[in-house]
Design an enzyme around this catalytic site. Structure first.
Site, PDB file in Angstrom:
ATOM      1  N   CYS A   1      42.313 132.905  16.876  1.00 61.31           N
ATOM      2  CA  CYS A   1      41.348 133.672  17.147  1.00 61.31           C
ATOM      3  C   CYS A   1      40.951 133.504  18.788  1.00 61.31           C
ATOM      4  O   CYS A   1      41.769 134.025  19.633  1.00 61.31           O
ATOM      5  CB  CYS A   1      39.993 133.198  16.661  1.00 61.31           C
ATOM      6  SG  CYS A   1      38.769 134.626  16.604  1.00 61.31           S
TER       7      CYS A   1
ATOM      8  N   HIS B   1      42.155 133.913  10.591  1.00 61.26           N
ATOM      9  CA  HIS B   1      41.657 132.319  10.385  1.00 61.26           C
ATOM     10  C   HIS B   1      42.410 132.014   9.285  1.00 61.26           C
ATOM     11  O   HIS B   1      42.030 132.066   8.275  1.00 61.26           O
ATOM     12  CB  HIS B   1      40.238 132.316  10.097  1.00 61.26           C
ATOM     13  CG  HIS B   1      39.319 132.517  11.297  1.00 61.26           C
ATOM     14  ND1 HIS B   1      39.181 131.247  12.495  1.00 61.26           N
ATOM     15  CD2 HIS B   1      38.738 133.580  11.844  1.00 61.26           C
ATOM     16  CE1 HIS B   1      38.489 131.879  13.287  1.00 61.26           C
ATOM     17  NE2 HIS B   1      38.161 133.246  13.160  1.00 61.26           N
TER      18      HIS B   1
ATOM     19  N   GLU C   1      42.548 128.778   8.242  1.00 56.84           N
ATOM     20  CA  GLU C   1      41.847 127.700   7.822  1.00 56.84           C
ATOM     21  C   GLU C   1      40.863 128.324   6.840  1.00 56.84           C
ATOM     22  O   GLU C   1      40.112 127.243   6.040  1.00 56.84           O
ATOM     23  CB  GLU C   1      41.369 126.968   8.776  1.00 56.84           C
ATOM     24  CG  GLU C   1      40.044 127.602   9.561  1.00 56.84           C
ATOM     25  CD  GLU C   1      40.454 128.359  10.624  1.00 56.84           C
ATOM     26  OE1 GLU C   1      39.745 128.779  11.537  1.00 56.84           O
ATOM     27  OE2 GLU C   1      41.614 128.970  10.767  1.00 56.84           O
TER      28      GLU C   1
END
Length: 194
Positions: A76, A163, A165
């Protein structure tokens, strides 16, 4: 030797560290005010630049990209900082995105190894890379963002807009595992040169 996760004040930075821990990848979360010398003392295998609210709050992140000769994965804001350092263009996203989106994988090179043609990923951003730097290859795009993932042509430097994660991202852990492999290979080739 571990991967250092640079905390750029994003809401998911601790999740990156937890994801690596869960995958048994040695890592440490460090503030983005850590000096280059302090980073070098830790002798990291690689660096993950986390997301964050703004370039103004990205601390020394751009210096890490410019000065460290180790694999780097930008997520990001980290992705946008890589583009900025290498002369790409970043700007406001056409559509602010906080949703599950489908990315089209143009090249399963490196971090996207084993992903196939597309994947559902979690997007959470106001800004994006509008134009990648000259010496970067686009690895993935989507209907809302032309540069979802990119890679430097000769250096082990990767950027992703989404993302991995966050649990909504399919196979997010695979990106971290692929990056860990890239880091180990880089270290091995460095050792062979010495």
């Amino acid at each position: 030797m571990k991967i250092l996760v640079i905390n750029n004040h994003g809401q998911y930075n601790h999740r990156i560290y937890r994801s690596l821990h869960y995958l048994k990848i040695p890592s440490e979360l460090v503030p983005n005010t850590t000096t280059i010398e302090e980073i070098e003392e830790k002798n990291p295998l690689g660096l993950i630049l986390g997301g964050g609210p703004s370039i103004e709050r990205s601390g020394n992140s751009m210096s890490y990209i410019e000065e460290l000769d180790i694999p780097i994965l930008g997520i990001c804001l980290g992705h946008q900082l890589i583009a900025k350092v290498f002369g790409g263009e970043i700007g406001a996203a056409g559509i602010e995105s906080y949703a599950l989106i489908k990315i089209n994988i143009l090249n399963e090179n490196g971090i996207l190894k084993g992903f196939g043609e597309n994947a559902n990923v979690w997007a959470s951003h106001k800004d994006e890379v509008i134009k990648p730097p000259k010496n970067f290859e686009i690895l993935a795009s989507s209907a809302i963002c032309g540069v979802e993932a990119m890679k430097h042509e000769t250096k082990p430097i990767y950027g992703i807009q989404f993302h991995p994660e966050v649990h909504h991202t399919e196979n997010g852990g695979k990106i971290f595992e692929n990056f860990y492999e890239i880091c180990k290979e880089f270290q091995e080739s460095k050792n062979n040169l010495e």
